[in-house]
Design a protein around this motif. Structure first.
Motif, PDB file in Angstrom:
ATOM      1  N   ALA A   1       0.815  -1.213   0.000  1.00  0.00           N
ATOM      2  CA  ALA A   1       0.000   0.000   0.000  1.00  0.00           C
ATOM      3  C   ALA A   1       0.848   1.262   0.000  1.00  0.00           C
ATOM      4  N   ASN A   2       2.074   1.152   0.528  1.00  0.00           N
ATOM      5  CA  ASN A   2       2.979   2.296   0.634  1.00  0.00           C
ATOM      6  C   ASN A   2       4.355   1.897   0.114  1.00  0.00           C
ATOM      7  N   PRO A   3       4.491   1.713  -1.206  1.00  0.00           N
ATOM      8  CA  PRO A   3       5.718   1.120  -1.766  1.00  0.00           C
ATOM      9  C   PRO A   3       6.970   1.967  -1.606  1.00  0.00           C
TER      10      PRO A   3
ATOM     11  N   ARG B   1       8.374  -1.287   9.626  1.00  0.00           N
ATOM     12  CA  ARG B   1       8.477  -1.830  10.992  1.00  0.00           C
ATOM     13  C   ARG B   1       7.850  -0.876  11.995  1.00  0.00           C
ATOM     14  N   GLN B   2       8.130   0.396  11.875  1.00  0.00           N
ATOM     15  CA  GLN B   2       7.583   1.387  12.801  1.00  0.00           C
ATOM     16  C   GLN B   2       6.071   1.452  12.700  1.00  0.00           C
ATOM     17  N   LYS B   3       5.544   1.376  11.485  1.00  0.00           N
ATOM     18  CA  LYS B   3       4.097   1.402  11.312  1.00  0.00           C
ATOM     19  C   LYS B   3       3.429   0.207  12.003  1.00  0.00           C
ATOM     20  N   LEU B   4       4.013  -0.963  11.834  1.00  0.00           N
ATOM     21  CA  LEU B   4       3.447  -2.158  12.451  1.00  0.00           C
ATOM     22  C   LEU B   4       3.449  -2.043  13.974  1.00  0.00           C
ATOM     23  N   VAL B   5       4.542  -1.557  14.510  1.00  0.00           N
ATOM     24  CA  VAL B   5       4.668  -1.443  15.968  1.00  0.00           C
ATOM     25  C   VAL B   5       3.769  -0.341  16.518  1.00  0.00           C
ATOM     26  N   ASN B   6       3.778   0.821  15.880  1.00  0.00           N
ATOM     27  CA  ASN B   6       3.044   1.973  16.405  1.00  0.00           C
ATOM     28  C   ASN B   6       1.532   1.826  16.301  1.00  0.00           C
ATOM     29  N   SER B   7       1.071   0.963  15.381  1.00  0.00           N
ATOM     30  CA  SER B   7      -0.371   0.793  15.197  1.00  0.00           C
ATOM     31  C   SER B   7      -0.907  -0.463  15.878  1.00  0.00           C
ATOM     32  N   ALA B   8      -0.061  -1.225  16.534  1.00  0.00           N
ATOM     33  CA  ALA B   8      -0.482  -2.484  17.161  1.00  0.00           C
ATOM     34  C   ALA B   8      -1.495  -2.226  18.278  1.00  0.00           C
ATOM     35  N   LYS B   9      -2.363  -3.178  18.476  1.00  0.00           N
ATOM     36  CA  LYS B   9      -3.382  -3.087  19.532  1.00  0.00           C
ATOM     37  C   LYS B   9      -2.767  -3.479  20.874  1.00  0.00           C
ATOM     38  N   TYR B  10      -2.786  -2.570  21.806  1.00  0.00           N
ATOM     39  CA  TYR B  10      -2.171  -2.816  23.112  1.00  0.00           C
ATOM     40  C   TYR B  10      -2.895  -3.957  23.832  1.00  0.00           C
ATOM     41  N   LEU B  11      -2.113  -4.910  24.330  1.00  0.00           N
ATOM     42  CA  LEU B  11      -2.689  -6.066  25.023  1.00  0.00           C
ATOM     43  C   LEU B  11      -2.235  -6.193  26.470  1.00  0.00           C
TER      44      LEU B  11
ATOM     45  N   GLY C   1       1.976  -5.080  21.089  1.00  0.00           N
ATOM     46  CA  GLY C   1       0.609  -5.565  21.065  1.00  0.00           C
ATOM     47  C   GLY C   1       0.308  -6.359  19.805  1.00  0.00           C
ATOM     48  N   LEU C   2      -0.973  -6.550  19.528  1.00  0.00           N
ATOM     49  CA  LEU C   2      -1.431  -7.372  18.414  1.00  0.00           C
ATOM     50  C   LEU C   2      -1.285  -6.619  17.096  1.00  0.00           C
ATOM     51  N   VAL C   3      -0.631  -7.230  16.127  1.00  0.00           N
ATOM     52  CA  VAL C   3      -0.423  -6.575  14.830  1.00  0.00           C
ATOM     53  C   VAL C   3      -1.763  -6.290  14.170  1.00  0.00           C
ATOM     54  N   GLN C   4      -1.903  -5.094  13.576  1.00  0.00           N
ATOM     55  CA  GLN C   4      -3.139  -4.648  12.932  1.00  0.00           C
ATOM     56  C   GLN C   4      -2.789  -4.091  11.550  1.00  0.00           C
TER      57      GLN C   4
ATOM     58  N   ILE D   1      -1.480   0.396   7.691  1.00  0.00           N
ATOM     59  CA  ILE D   1      -1.453   0.992   6.348  1.00  0.00           C
ATOM     60  C   ILE D   1      -1.699   2.504   6.429  1.00  0.00           C
ATOM     61  N   TYR D   2      -2.609   2.906   7.304  1.00  0.00           N
ATOM     62  CA  TYR D   2      -2.997   4.320   7.365  1.00  0.00           C
ATOM     63  C   TYR D   2      -2.411   5.047   8.558  1.00  0.00           C
ATOM     64  N   TYR D   3      -1.519   4.387   9.282  1.00  0.00           N
ATOM     65  CA  TYR D   3      -0.984   5.034  10.489  1.00  0.00           C
ATOM     66  C   TYR D   3      -0.126   6.247  10.115  1.00  0.00           C
TER      67      TYR D   3
END
Length: 401
Positions: free
Chosen positions: A362-364, A372-382, A391-394, A399-401
């Motif tokens: 989505a963001n080539p 990596r930062q997008k995946l971590v920063n947007s994860a659902k806190y558990l 947290g849980l990967v979202q 994609i839109y973080y």
């Protein structure tokens, strides 16, 4: 005076002879040999070609009676050799300033699935089944908006992938063994591959990123075991063939600086590396049990969660856990056009690799670090970071973080 000069001359000659014997190994010993990885320091060889440097290094190896037949593999991205050495030869190499590291060729295994159930031919799904983990990581939300992972290359470093499975499209691959990367005699790699990329084809199951370019890099044998030498060979292949994401659902409790240097090299070359945190956790969630390579800073360590977003009791814990994903009772592809349920951080890891592919597709223009930062920063806190990392990967949120 003459006597004093004679004594000094004798001492000097003794010192020279001692230095000249630094590499010497008694030839009459019948020494048992084992495999080692030897990494040289190239800082003194700037300006020389790779061939010239290799010649210099082989001269060093030959100087301690290492025969050509004992030099099993020469790597290219880093000055590393896989060599059969006696303990005495290994010790001599460790003492040389030109040598950066001498390490046993440690064994590595697939992060063993906890449970497994194979479905029979009669009960295979006749339409795409969406495993619970695929929805839980928001992959279906990303699909709804047209993101399927197209244009992203994912290398699965594992036991191979069944290239004939009708729910998988394997674009290419490589094997460090004398068999095909499209043969999986253990089942682990095929199951992992389905989580990443099972096709949207109205049959079987659906993967996180069904349109990715999937590659099978067979670094584990048909018994689920491999070695550091094979895995770094697989990493070399992934770098040289312009992969975007490496999935390693495997691990070892033994630290290797050479393995770490290879992960760092791949990461610094622009690849995103995702690895299983390991299945060495306990029901109390205590201790630091994350395995290598997940433990390296250049690698994303993935923990496993269950249907209720709780830590799986087997999932390794510690400060190196970076993110979490579904890893209990995961339904995916299996060799010979079969399907299976498996549990383990091996199953959590490809959920994150697939999510990374969706974000990158989505963001080539993003770098691996930004993905990596997008995946971590947007994860659902558990909760406890030692259990779940961020947290849980979202995927959709990332994609839109």
């Amino acid at each position: 005076m003459k006597r004093l000069l004679a004594i000094l001359l004798s001492l000097v000659m003794s010192f020279i002879l001692a230095e000249s014997q630094v590499y010497a190994i008694p030839e009459n010993q019948n020494l048992e040999k084992q495999e080692y990885l030897v990494q040289f320091d190239v800082s003194s060889y700037k300006g020389l070609s790779e061939d010239a440097i290799n010649t210099e290094f082989k001269n060093v190896l030959n100087s301690i009676n290492i025969e050509e037949v004992d030099i099993l593999k020469a790597y290219h991205l880093l000055p590393v050799y896989c060599v059969r050495l006696s303990e005495e030869q290994a010790q001599v190499l460790k003492e040389l300033s030109i040598v950066k590291a001498v390490e046993p060729n440690y064994k590595v295994k697939a992060s063993e699935p906890i449970t497994q159930m194979i479905e029979s031919e009669e009960v295979k799904p006749l339409q795409d089944t969406i495993p619970w983990g695929i929805e839980r990581v928001q992959a279906t939300d990303a699909h709804y908006y047209g993101y399927y992972g197209s244009g992203i290359k994912v290398a699965v470093l594992d036991t191979g992938i069944d290239g004939g499975h009708y729910d998988l499209y394997v674009r290419g691959g490589y094997s460090v063994f004398n068999d095909s990367p499209y043969y999986d005699g253990y089942g682990h790699g095929t199951h992992v591959a389905g989580i990443v990329a099972a096709l949207e084809n109205s049959y079987g199951v659906l993967g996180v990123a069904p349109d990715v370019s999937l590659y099978s890099v067979k670094v584990l044998g048909n018994d689920g075991y491999g070695s550091i030498s094979g895995i770094v060979e697989g990493i070399e292949w992934a770098v040289n063939n312009n992969m975007n994401v490496i999935n390693m659902s495997l691990g070892s409790s033994s630290y290797s600086s050479i393995f770490e240097d290879y992960c760092n090299y791949a990461y610094n070359s622009g690849l995103l590396i995702v690895a299983a945190a390991g299945n060495s956790g306990n029901s109390y969630g205590t201790g630091d049990s994350v395995e290598y390579p997940a433990r390296y800073s250049s690698v994303m360590a993935v923990a496993a969660t269950d249907y209720y977003d709780k830590r799986a009791s087997f999932s390794s814990t510690g400060s190196d856990v970076e993110i979490a994903a579904p890893g209990v009772d995961i339904y995916s592809t299996y060799p010979d056009n079969n399907y299976a349920y498996m549990s383990g951080t091996s199953m959590a890891c490809p959920h994150v690799a697939g999510a990374a592919a969706l974000v990158w597709s989505a963001n080539p223009n993003l770098t691996n670090i930004q993905v990596r930062q997008k995946l971590v920063n947007s994860a659902k806190y558990l909760g406890n970071r030692y259990h779940y990392g961020a947290g849980l990967v979202q995927a959709y949120n990332a994609i839109y973080y």
